[in-house]
Design an enzyme around this catalytic site. Structure first.
Site: not given
Ligand code: G2I
Length: 447
Positions: A160, A203, A239, A268, A270
């Protein structure tokens, strides 16, 4: 030379895997292969992982679901800087080791998350001047990667580092602010030397589609590739929710990164939501990964909705009781697997009934009962409505009533079949006969 502790642990874990493989030898490998996320993904040459929290491993259902379904584990918080080097030069690996040992003993790969990140940094890092910070950053990378040398499939080396929004600029952090743009390159070079066997990933989030932020990451990766800065993979956190839906150009974006000569990983995943809409979104993500040869695996950010960082949004594949959700079935199907409808983990056929009074006048009222299917599709439902004496029902629509005393049992007329999470309703008109009391709606049963 003394063997580092982790190497001993790893050898022991490898022994356990061999035993597990022998134990499983009596079953038909193919029949079992199609039944779990991990084995279906393996059939596509991919891993299927979950973020794992050490403190839930003692919960039997959590560990059983993890062990049955997943072939890769990412420690959710245990490898972060605040967890592993809370004071300078003093490393604590107990929690991360628990996740790594558990994963290895079940034959899972481990993703390392994360070495250099602006968040979950212990306060001492922010107090350092440039030269000291550079030494500390490299010391942290060496400390973690050395401890787990040879045991980590992929490391999120830098996480990030770009700002959200349209600028494509770097995010302010102690590393960016004191070391400048070069800190990312330095972190990757240090990481390559520390564990040459690990794949080194950048990432980030909101980089899943083509946009200013992903363009900036793309330019960096392209530059790294052209100058020989060691980078092997890019992680797309993924996400998603209604404010940040699965992008239409997801596959195209993954592909353009893969075309730079790096692997891409969904790290990650979701997606907030429920029922068939959530399932359809999960299908889009899996389809995109499968369409890109270098998309090597998918990690969902947790095992169960109960412990998700966005638990209110129920974004994962298993509900709070570890039942498979429609999204699970969709992912399994998209991976080419097939579920057994009789599986104990399958969602239970269920429904709920909710009553509202939709109109009211002096001598009567209209009631409405909304029937909503649970996490599995249903083909019929039954709801009971107790009408208080001396009231009487004069008409009913979108349902078929039968009476026992003042209890009305209502079944579907045309509207028995509901997708998971979908609703229908029936209505009725009541003559008050002097009483305006509310009816009682009993539970809903579904089949
Ligand atoms: O925020 C979602 C993810 C975004 N990408 C990087 C991931 O590392 C990040 O994971 C989340 C964890 O899922 C959360 O569990 O990172 C959060 C912190 O930035 C984690 O939350 C923290 C809580 O904020 C702390 O209060 C808590 O002590 O988890 C800690 C450990 O349970």
């Amino acid at each position: 030379m003394t063997m580092p502790l982790r190497c001993l642990a790893r050898t022991a874990a490898a022994g356990l895997v061999a035993v597990a493989a022998l134990t499983a030898a009596g079953h038909t490998a193919e029949a079992e292969a199609a039944d779990t996320l991990g084995s279906a993904a393996a059939g596509q040459d991919r891993y299927f992982g979950a973020a794992v929290a050490a403190n839930h491993l003692g919960e039997a259902d959590y560990a059983a679901t993890l062990d049955r379904e997943f072939t890769s584990a990412t420690p959710e918080n245990e490898m972060k800087w605040d967890a592993t080097e809370p004071s300078r030069g003093s490393f604590t690996f107990a929690a991360a080791d628990r996740v790594v040992d558990h994963a290895q003993s079940r034959g899972m790969d481990v993703r390392g998350h994360t070495l250099v990140w602006h968040s979950q940094l212990p306060s001492w890092v922010g107090t350092l001047g440039a030269a000291d910070l550079r030494t500390a950053m490299n010391g942290h990378i060496n400390g973690l990667m050395g401890h787990y040398k040879g045991e980590i499939h992929s490391w999120d080396v830098v996480n990030e580092a770009f700002q959200d929004g349209g600028s494509g600029a770097r995010r302010s952090s102690p590393f960016q602010d004191r070391l400048g743009d070069g800190f990312i390159e330095e972190a990757f070079r240090t990481a390559r030397a520390a564990d040459p066997a690990a794949k080194l990933c950048y990432n980030d989030y909101n980089t899943d589609g083509v946009n200013a932020k992903s363009n900036a990451v793309y330019a960096m990766v392209k530059d790294f590739r052209s100058r020989g800065v060691p980078i092997d993979c890019v992680g797309f956190q993924s996400h998603f929710n209604s404010a940040s839906p699965v992008p239409a150009d997801y596959r195209q974006n993954l592909q353009r990164f893969a075309d730079l000569g790096v692997d891409v990983q969904i790290t990650e995943l979701d997606i907030e939501g429920s029922g068939s809409a959530q399932a359809a979104d999960y299908t889009k993500v899996v389809d995109a990964c499968l369409a890109v040869d270098r998309c090597t695996g998918i990690t969902v950010w947790g095992v169960t909705d109960k412990y998700s960082w966005r638990s209110g949004g129920t974004p994962l594949l298993f509900d709070g009781d570890y039942r498979k959700k429609p999204a699970y079935d969709a992912v399994l199907t998209a991976l080419g697997g097939s579920g057994d409808p009789g599986d104990p983990g399958d969602p239970t056929v269920s429904c709920t009934a909710a009553y509202t009074r939709t109109a009211d006048w002096s001598s009567g009222y209209n009631g409405q009962v909304t029937i909503t299917a649970g996490d599995a599709p249903i083909s019929s439902w039954t709801a009971t409505v107790t009408v208080p004496s001396p009231q009487s029902v004069s008409s009913l629509w979108n349902g078929t009533p039968t009476w026992t005393g003042n209890v009305m049992t209502v079944r579907p007329s045309w509207n028995g079949t509901l997708a998971a999470g979908a609703s229908t309703s029936f209505g009725f008109t009541v003559a008050k006969n002097g009483s305006g009391a509310a009816p009682t709606v009993g539970g809903c049963t579904a089949s």
